[in-house]
Design an enzyme around this catalytic site. Structure first.
Site, PDB file in Angstrom:
ATOM      1  N   SER A  53      32.229  44.791  49.352  1.00 16.49           N
ATOM      2  CA  SER A  53      32.030  44.299  47.856  1.00 16.49           C
ATOM      3  C   SER A  53      33.424  43.509  47.642  1.00 16.49           C
ATOM      4  O   SER A  53      33.689  43.011  46.710  1.00 16.49           O
ATOM      5  CB  SER A  53      32.205  45.502  46.754  1.00 16.49           C
ATOM      6  OG  SER A  53      33.342  46.326  47.259  1.00 16.49           O
ATOM      7  N   THR A 152      35.920  46.416  43.198  1.00 16.75           N
ATOM      8  CA  THR A 152      37.063  45.246  43.299  1.00 16.75           C
ATOM      9  C   THR A 152      38.131  45.928  43.975  1.00 16.75           C
ATOM     10  O   THR A 152      38.384  47.058  43.638  1.00 16.75           O
ATOM     11  CB  THR A 152      37.336  44.623  42.072  1.00 16.75           C
ATOM     12  OG1 THR A 152      36.228  44.181  41.468  1.00 16.75           O
ATOM     13  CG2 THR A 152      38.386  43.741  42.078  1.00 16.75           C
ATOM     14  N   THR A 170      37.149  40.480  44.762  1.00 18.29           N
ATOM     15  CA  THR A 170      35.741  40.839  44.849  1.00 18.29           C
ATOM     16  C   THR A 170      34.627  39.728  44.991  1.00 18.29           C
ATOM     17  O   THR A 170      34.814  38.718  44.843  1.00 18.29           O
ATOM     18  CB  THR A 170      35.331  41.529  43.333  1.00 18.29           C
ATOM     19  OG1 THR A 170      34.151  42.366  43.528  1.00 18.29           O
ATOM     20  CG2 THR A 170      35.234  40.624  42.326  1.00 18.29           C
ATOM     21  N   ARG A 180      27.571  33.480  38.391  1.00 16.66           N
ATOM     22  CA  ARG A 180      28.088  34.606  37.515  1.00 16.66           C
ATOM     23  C   ARG A 180      29.443  34.921  37.849  1.00 16.66           C
ATOM     24  O   ARG A 180      29.910  35.397  38.963  1.00 16.66           O
ATOM     25  CB  ARG A 180      27.037  36.127  37.841  1.00 16.66           C
ATOM     26  CG  ARG A 180      27.761  36.988  36.871  1.00 16.66           C
ATOM     27  CD  ARG A 180      28.641  37.936  37.804  1.00 16.66           C
ATOM     28  NE  ARG A 180      28.886  39.233  36.953  1.00 16.66           N
ATOM     29  CZ  ARG A 180      29.846  40.229  37.633  1.00 16.66           C
ATOM     30  NH1 ARG A 180      30.619  39.770  38.462  1.00 16.66           N
ATOM     31  NH2 ARG A 180      30.023  41.071  36.779  1.00 16.66           N
ATOM     32  N   THR A 203      37.972  47.774  37.399  1.00 11.09           N
ATOM     33  CA  THR A 203      37.125  47.806  38.439  1.00 11.09           C
ATOM     34  C   THR A 203      35.936  48.185  37.666  1.00 11.09           C
ATOM     35  O   THR A 203      36.068  49.001  36.784  1.00 11.09           O
ATOM     36  CB  THR A 203      37.360  48.293  39.817  1.00 11.09           C
ATOM     37  OG1 THR A 203      36.201  48.175  40.616  1.00 11.09           O
ATOM     38  CG2 THR A 203      37.781  49.629  39.745  1.00 11.09           C
ATOM     39  N   GLY A 204      34.723  47.667  38.082  1.00 14.47           N
ATOM     40  CA  GLY A 204      33.685  48.279  37.635  1.00 14.47           C
ATOM     41  C   GLY A 204      32.715  47.210  37.192  1.00 14.47           C
ATOM     42  O   GLY A 204      32.952  45.987  37.437  1.00 14.47           O
TER      43      GLY A 204
HETATM   44  N1  ASP Z   1      34.730  43.985  38.284  1.00 14.79           N
HETATM   45  C1  ASP Z   1      33.682  43.362  39.644  1.00 14.79           C
HETATM   46  C2  ASP Z   1      33.040  42.322  38.969  1.00 14.79           C
HETATM   47  O1  ASP Z   1      32.427  42.737  37.825  1.00 14.79           O
HETATM   48  C3  ASP Z   1      32.971  44.512  40.591  1.00 14.79           C
HETATM   49  C4  ASP Z   1      33.730  46.091  40.296  1.00 14.79           C
HETATM   50  O2  ASP Z   1      34.864  45.976  40.454  1.00 14.79           O
HETATM   51  O3  ASP Z   1      33.061  46.857  40.744  1.00 14.79           O
HETATM   52  O4  ASP Z   1      32.501  41.328  39.379  1.00 14.79           O
END
Ligand code: ASP
Length: 297
Positions: A53, A152, A170, A180, A203-204
Protein backbone atom coordinates in the site's frame (compact mmCIF):
# COMPACT_ATOMS: atom_id res chain seq x y z
CA UNK A 1 21.31 12.50 28.17
CA UNK A 2 21.49 15.82 30.11
CA UNK A 3 18.23 16.65 31.86
CA UNK A 4 17.58 19.68 29.63
CA UNK A 5 18.08 17.64 26.41
CA UNK A 6 15.09 17.16 24.16
CA UNK A 7 14.37 13.48 23.58
CA UNK A 8 13.83 12.51 19.94
CA UNK A 9 10.46 10.80 19.37
CA UNK A 10 9.05 9.06 16.30
CA UNK A 11 5.55 7.65 15.85
CA UNK A 12 4.25 6.04 12.66
CA UNK A 13 1.39 3.94 11.36
CA UNK A 14 1.04 0.19 10.80
CA UNK A 15 3.46 -2.74 10.96
CA UNK A 16 5.69 -1.18 8.32
CA UNK A 17 6.10 1.75 10.70
CA UNK A 18 8.62 -0.32 12.66
CA UNK A 19 11.45 -0.23 10.07
CA UNK A 20 10.48 3.37 9.26
CA UNK A 21 10.78 4.35 12.92
CA UNK A 22 14.03 2.47 13.37
CA UNK A 23 15.60 4.29 10.42
CA UNK A 24 14.22 7.67 11.51
CA UNK A 25 15.32 7.00 15.11
CA UNK A 26 18.92 6.30 14.00
CA UNK A 27 19.06 9.61 12.17
CA UNK A 28 17.68 11.50 15.15
CA UNK A 29 20.14 9.85 17.56
CA UNK A 30 22.97 11.00 15.28
CA UNK A 31 21.66 14.56 15.63
CA UNK A 32 19.80 14.67 12.30
CA UNK A 33 16.74 16.84 11.73
CA UNK A 34 13.18 15.58 12.02
CA UNK A 35 12.88 16.36 8.28
CA UNK A 36 15.79 14.09 7.32
CA UNK A 37 14.53 11.43 9.73
CA UNK A 38 10.95 11.53 8.42
CA UNK A 39 12.04 11.29 4.79
CA UNK A 40 14.47 8.40 5.36
CA UNK A 41 11.93 6.61 7.55
CA UNK A 42 9.13 6.85 5.00
CA UNK A 43 11.51 5.69 2.25
CA UNK A 44 11.73 2.29 4.01
CA UNK A 45 8.20 1.05 3.17
CA UNK A 46 8.29 2.95 -0.14
CA UNK A 47 11.22 0.81 -1.27
CA UNK A 48 9.96 -2.47 0.23
CA UNK A 49 7.95 -4.36 -2.43
CA UNK A 50 6.32 -6.48 0.31
CA UNK A 51 4.39 -3.41 1.47
CA UNK A 52 1.35 -3.47 -0.81
CA UNK A 53 0.00 0.00 0.00
CA UNK A 54 3.05 2.29 -0.22
CA UNK A 55 5.57 2.98 -3.01
CA UNK A 56 6.93 0.06 -5.07
CA UNK A 57 4.69 -2.97 -4.61
CA UNK A 58 1.60 -0.82 -3.93
CA UNK A 59 -1.66 -2.18 -5.36
CA UNK A 60 -2.71 -0.36 -8.53
CA UNK A 61 -5.77 1.61 -9.58
CA UNK A 62 -8.61 0.11 -11.64
CA UNK A 63 -6.52 0.51 -14.80
CA UNK A 64 -3.58 -1.43 -13.34
CA UNK A 65 -1.40 1.65 -12.73
CA UNK A 66 0.24 2.37 -9.38
CA UNK A 67 -0.47 6.01 -8.47
CA UNK A 68 1.23 7.44 -5.39
CA UNK A 69 0.29 10.26 -3.02
CA UNK A 70 2.83 11.68 -0.53
CA UNK A 71 3.55 14.80 1.46
CA UNK A 72 5.92 16.35 3.95
CA UNK A 73 5.22 19.16 6.45
CA UNK A 74 8.37 20.66 8.00
CA UNK A 75 6.97 22.67 10.85
CA UNK A 76 9.78 25.15 11.74
CA UNK A 77 9.56 26.84 8.34
CA UNK A 78 5.98 25.81 7.51
CA UNK A 79 7.54 24.09 4.54
CA UNK A 80 5.12 21.92 2.57
CA UNK A 81 5.73 19.63 -0.38
CA UNK A 82 3.35 17.08 -1.88
CA UNK A 83 2.75 14.90 -4.90
CA UNK A 84 -0.58 13.40 -5.94
CA UNK A 85 -1.36 10.62 -8.39
CA UNK A 86 2.31 10.27 -9.36
CA UNK A 87 3.42 7.21 -11.33
CA UNK A 88 6.81 5.58 -11.78
CA UNK A 89 8.85 6.93 -8.83
CA UNK A 90 8.96 4.84 -5.65
CA UNK A 91 10.35 7.45 -3.23
CA UNK A 92 7.30 9.69 -3.46
CA UNK A 93 8.00 11.44 -0.15
CA UNK A 94 11.44 12.45 -1.43
CA UNK A 95 9.84 13.96 -4.52
CA UNK A 96 7.43 15.78 -2.18
CA UNK A 97 10.40 17.16 -0.26
CA UNK A 98 11.97 18.28 -3.56
CA UNK A 99 8.74 20.12 -4.45
CA UNK A 100 9.09 21.93 -1.11
CA UNK A 101 12.76 22.77 -1.54
CA UNK A 102 13.17 23.31 -5.29
CA UNK A 103 9.93 25.02 -6.31
CA UNK A 104 7.79 27.90 -5.01
CA UNK A 105 4.82 25.48 -4.89
CA UNK A 106 3.35 23.04 -2.37
CA UNK A 107 1.98 20.27 -4.62
CA UNK A 108 2.49 18.75 -8.06
CA UNK A 109 0.05 16.22 -9.52
CA UNK A 110 -0.10 13.42 -12.06
CA UNK A 111 2.16 13.19 -15.09
CA UNK A 112 3.73 16.59 -14.37
CA UNK A 113 4.88 15.35 -10.95
CA UNK A 114 6.62 12.39 -12.60
CA UNK A 115 8.27 14.63 -15.19
CA UNK A 116 9.43 17.00 -12.42
CA UNK A 117 10.89 14.08 -10.45
CA UNK A 118 12.76 12.70 -13.47
CA UNK A 119 14.12 16.19 -14.15
CA UNK A 120 15.36 16.26 -10.56
CA UNK A 121 17.27 13.02 -11.07
CA UNK A 122 14.87 10.53 -9.50
CA UNK A 123 15.05 7.04 -10.94
CA UNK A 124 11.99 5.90 -12.86
CA UNK A 125 10.91 2.28 -12.45
CA UNK A 126 7.97 -0.09 -12.81
CA UNK A 127 6.13 0.09 -9.49
CA UNK A 128 3.68 -2.72 -10.29
CA UNK A 129 5.21 -5.93 -8.92
CA UNK A 130 4.19 -9.37 -10.27
CA UNK A 131 2.29 -10.02 -7.02
CA UNK A 132 0.37 -6.74 -7.26
CA UNK A 133 -0.39 -7.40 -10.93
CA UNK A 134 -1.75 -10.84 -10.07
CA UNK A 135 -4.03 -9.40 -7.37
CA UNK A 136 -5.27 -6.76 -9.83
CA UNK A 137 -6.03 -9.47 -12.39
CA UNK A 138 -7.94 -11.44 -9.74
CA UNK A 139 -9.89 -8.30 -8.80
CA UNK A 140 -10.83 -7.70 -12.44
CA UNK A 141 -12.35 -11.18 -12.69
CA UNK A 142 -14.00 -11.27 -9.24
CA UNK A 143 -14.29 -7.73 -7.83
CA UNK A 144 -16.74 -9.02 -5.22
CA UNK A 145 -14.03 -11.25 -3.67
CA UNK A 146 -11.27 -8.65 -3.49
CA UNK A 147 -10.47 -7.34 -0.02
CA UNK A 148 -10.53 -3.59 0.61
CA UNK A 149 -6.84 -2.87 0.57
CA UNK A 150 -5.15 0.39 1.55
CA UNK A 151 -2.93 1.88 4.36
CA UNK A 152 -0.60 4.83 4.57
CA UNK A 153 2.71 5.35 6.26
CA UNK A 154 2.11 8.46 8.33
CA UNK A 155 5.17 9.41 10.39
CA UNK A 156 5.63 12.18 12.97
CA UNK A 157 9.05 13.07 14.36
CA UNK A 158 10.48 15.45 16.96
CA UNK A 159 14.23 16.06 16.82
CA UNK A 160 16.73 17.16 19.47
CA UNK A 161 16.00 20.83 18.63
CA UNK A 162 12.34 20.24 19.39
CA UNK A 163 11.44 20.72 15.72
CA UNK A 164 8.53 18.72 14.34
CA UNK A 165 7.97 17.06 10.97
CA UNK A 166 5.04 15.09 9.56
CA UNK A 167 5.22 12.92 6.43
CA UNK A 168 2.90 10.56 4.56
CA UNK A 169 3.12 8.18 1.60
CA UNK A 170 0.61 5.76 0.06
CA UNK A 171 -0.61 4.09 -3.10
CA UNK A 172 -4.11 4.90 -1.80
CA UNK A 173 -7.12 2.65 -2.11
CA UNK A 174 -6.52 -0.40 -4.28
CA UNK A 175 -8.61 -0.41 -7.49
CA UNK A 176 -9.41 3.32 -7.13
CA UNK A 177 -10.49 5.29 -10.18
CA UNK A 178 -7.47 6.60 -12.07
CA UNK A 179 -6.76 10.11 -10.83
CA UNK A 180 -8.39 9.60 -7.44
CA UNK A 181 -6.46 11.42 -4.71
CA UNK A 182 -7.01 10.65 -1.03
CA UNK A 183 -6.27 12.53 2.17
CA UNK A 184 -2.59 11.62 2.43
CA UNK A 185 -1.04 14.43 0.35
CA UNK A 186 -3.54 17.04 1.58
CA UNK A 187 -2.33 19.38 4.30
CA UNK A 188 -4.81 19.44 7.18
CA UNK A 189 -6.34 16.09 6.24
CA UNK A 190 -3.60 13.45 5.95
CA UNK A 191 -1.02 15.44 7.91
CA UNK A 192 -0.45 18.71 9.71
CA UNK A 193 2.14 20.18 12.04
CA UNK A 194 2.66 23.37 14.04
CA UNK A 195 6.05 23.74 15.70
CA UNK A 196 4.54 25.51 18.70
CA UNK A 197 1.91 22.84 19.29
CA UNK A 198 2.32 19.38 17.72
CA UNK A 199 1.70 17.22 14.68
CA UNK A 200 -0.84 14.67 13.47
CA UNK A 201 -1.35 12.21 10.61
CA UNK A 202 -4.16 9.94 9.43
CA UNK A 203 -4.67 6.63 7.67
CA UNK A 204 -7.75 4.78 6.44
CA UNK A 205 -10.49 5.71 4.02
CA UNK A 206 -9.30 9.01 2.58
CA UNK A 207 -12.76 10.13 1.50
CA UNK A 208 -13.83 10.14 5.17
CA UNK A 209 -10.64 11.68 6.52
CA UNK A 210 -10.53 14.61 4.14
CA UNK A 211 -14.17 15.53 4.80
CA UNK A 212 -13.17 16.20 8.44
CA UNK A 213 -9.72 17.78 8.00
CA UNK A 214 -8.59 15.21 10.57
CA UNK A 215 -5.00 16.29 11.15
CA UNK A 216 -5.74 20.00 11.41
CA UNK A 217 -8.59 19.26 13.82
CA UNK A 218 -6.32 17.22 16.07
CA UNK A 219 -3.51 19.80 16.13
CA UNK A 220 -6.06 22.49 17.01
CA UNK A 221 -7.30 20.27 19.85
CA UNK A 222 -3.68 20.07 21.07
CA UNK A 223 -3.46 23.86 20.86
CA UNK A 224 -6.55 24.08 23.06
CA UNK A 225 -4.72 21.98 25.67
CA UNK A 226 -5.84 18.40 24.98
CA UNK A 227 -3.23 15.68 25.51
CA UNK A 228 -2.54 13.80 22.23
CA UNK A 229 -4.37 10.65 23.31
CA UNK A 230 -7.58 12.47 24.13
CA UNK A 231 -7.26 14.67 20.99
CA UNK A 232 -7.11 11.50 18.84
CA UNK A 233 -10.01 9.85 20.66
CA UNK A 234 -12.08 13.04 20.49
CA UNK A 235 -11.57 13.22 16.75
CA UNK A 236 -12.73 9.62 16.24
CA UNK A 237 -15.67 10.27 18.57
CA UNK A 238 -16.71 13.37 16.60
CA UNK A 239 -16.59 11.56 13.25
CA UNK A 240 -18.18 8.38 14.58
CA UNK A 241 -21.11 10.22 16.16
CA UNK A 242 -21.57 12.40 13.10
CA UNK A 243 -21.35 9.54 10.56
CA UNK A 244 -21.82 6.20 12.39
CA UNK A 245 -21.47 4.24 9.12
CA UNK A 246 -17.87 5.38 8.83
CA UNK A 247 -16.96 3.22 11.82
CA UNK A 248 -17.53 0.12 9.70
CA UNK A 249 -14.33 1.05 7.87
CA UNK A 250 -10.87 1.92 9.13
CA UNK A 251 -9.90 5.47 9.99
CA UNK A 252 -6.96 5.90 12.36
CA UNK A 253 -5.03 8.92 13.59
CA UNK A 254 -1.75 9.51 15.42
CA UNK A 255 -0.51 12.64 17.20
CA UNK A 256 2.67 13.97 18.80
CA UNK A 257 2.81 17.16 20.82
CA UNK A 258 5.69 19.56 21.32
CA UNK A 259 6.38 18.01 24.72
CA UNK A 260 6.91 14.61 23.09
CA UNK A 261 3.67 12.99 24.30
CA UNK A 262 1.88 10.79 21.75
CA UNK A 263 -1.60 9.49 21.03
CA UNK A 264 -3.47 7.23 18.63
CA UNK A 265 -7.04 6.11 18.00
CA UNK A 266 -9.02 4.22 15.37
CA UNK A 267 -12.59 3.49 14.35
CA UNK A 268 -11.95 -0.28 14.41
CA UNK A 269 -9.87 -2.96 16.01
CA UNK A 270 -6.66 -3.81 14.17
CA UNK A 271 -4.80 -0.51 13.98
CA UNK A 272 -1.20 -0.64 15.19
CA UNK A 273 1.56 1.91 15.32
CA UNK A 274 5.28 2.11 16.06
CA UNK A 275 6.67 4.38 18.77
CA UNK A 276 10.38 5.15 19.18
CA UNK A 277 11.94 6.84 22.21
CA UNK A 278 15.55 6.78 23.30
CA UNK A 279 16.48 4.54 20.38
CA UNK A 280 13.96 1.85 21.33
CA UNK A 281 11.03 1.00 19.02
CA UNK A 282 7.86 -0.71 20.24
CA UNK A 283 4.63 -1.62 18.48
CA UNK A 284 1.32 -0.66 20.11
CA UNK A 285 -2.31 -1.45 19.36
CA UNK A 286 -4.40 1.66 18.71
CA UNK A 287 -7.45 2.00 20.96
CA UNK A 288 -10.60 1.83 18.86
CA UNK A 289 -14.01 3.43 19.01
CA UNK A 290 -16.16 0.79 20.69
CA UNK A 291 -13.39 0.36 23.29
CA UNK A 292 -13.08 4.00 24.35
CA UNK A 293 -16.55 5.34 23.54
CA UNK A 294 -17.66 5.29 27.18
CA UNK A 295 -14.60 7.21 28.43
CA UNK A 296 -13.42 10.69 27.77
CA UNK A 297 -16.92 12.16 27.24
N1 ASP B 1 -5.73 7.28 3.48
C1 ASP B 1 -5.27 6.53 2.33
C2 ASP B 1 -6.10 6.96 1.13
O1 ASP B 1 -7.30 7.08 1.24
C3 ASP B 1 -5.35 5.06 2.48
C4 ASP B 1 -5.04 4.53 3.86
O2 ASP B 1 -4.31 5.15 4.62
O3 ASP B 1 -5.54 3.46 4.23
O4 ASP B 1 -5.54 7.10 0.08
Amino acid sequence: MPSHAIEPVVISTWWFGRPANERAGEILLQGGSALDAAEAGVNMPELDPKVTSVGKGGLPNAAGEVELDAAVYWAPTRGVGAVAGMRGIARAVSVARRVMEATPHCMLAGEAARVFAVGQGFEEEELLTPTARQRWEEWKVRPDLAEKSHDTIGLLARDANGDLCAATSTSGLAWKLPGRVGDSPLVGSGLYADNAVGAAAATGIGEYILRYCASFWIVEALRAGAPPQSACESFIRWMAEDQPAYTEDMVAVIALNREGETGAAATKEGFEYALTRGGETRMHAGPYWPEFRRNNG
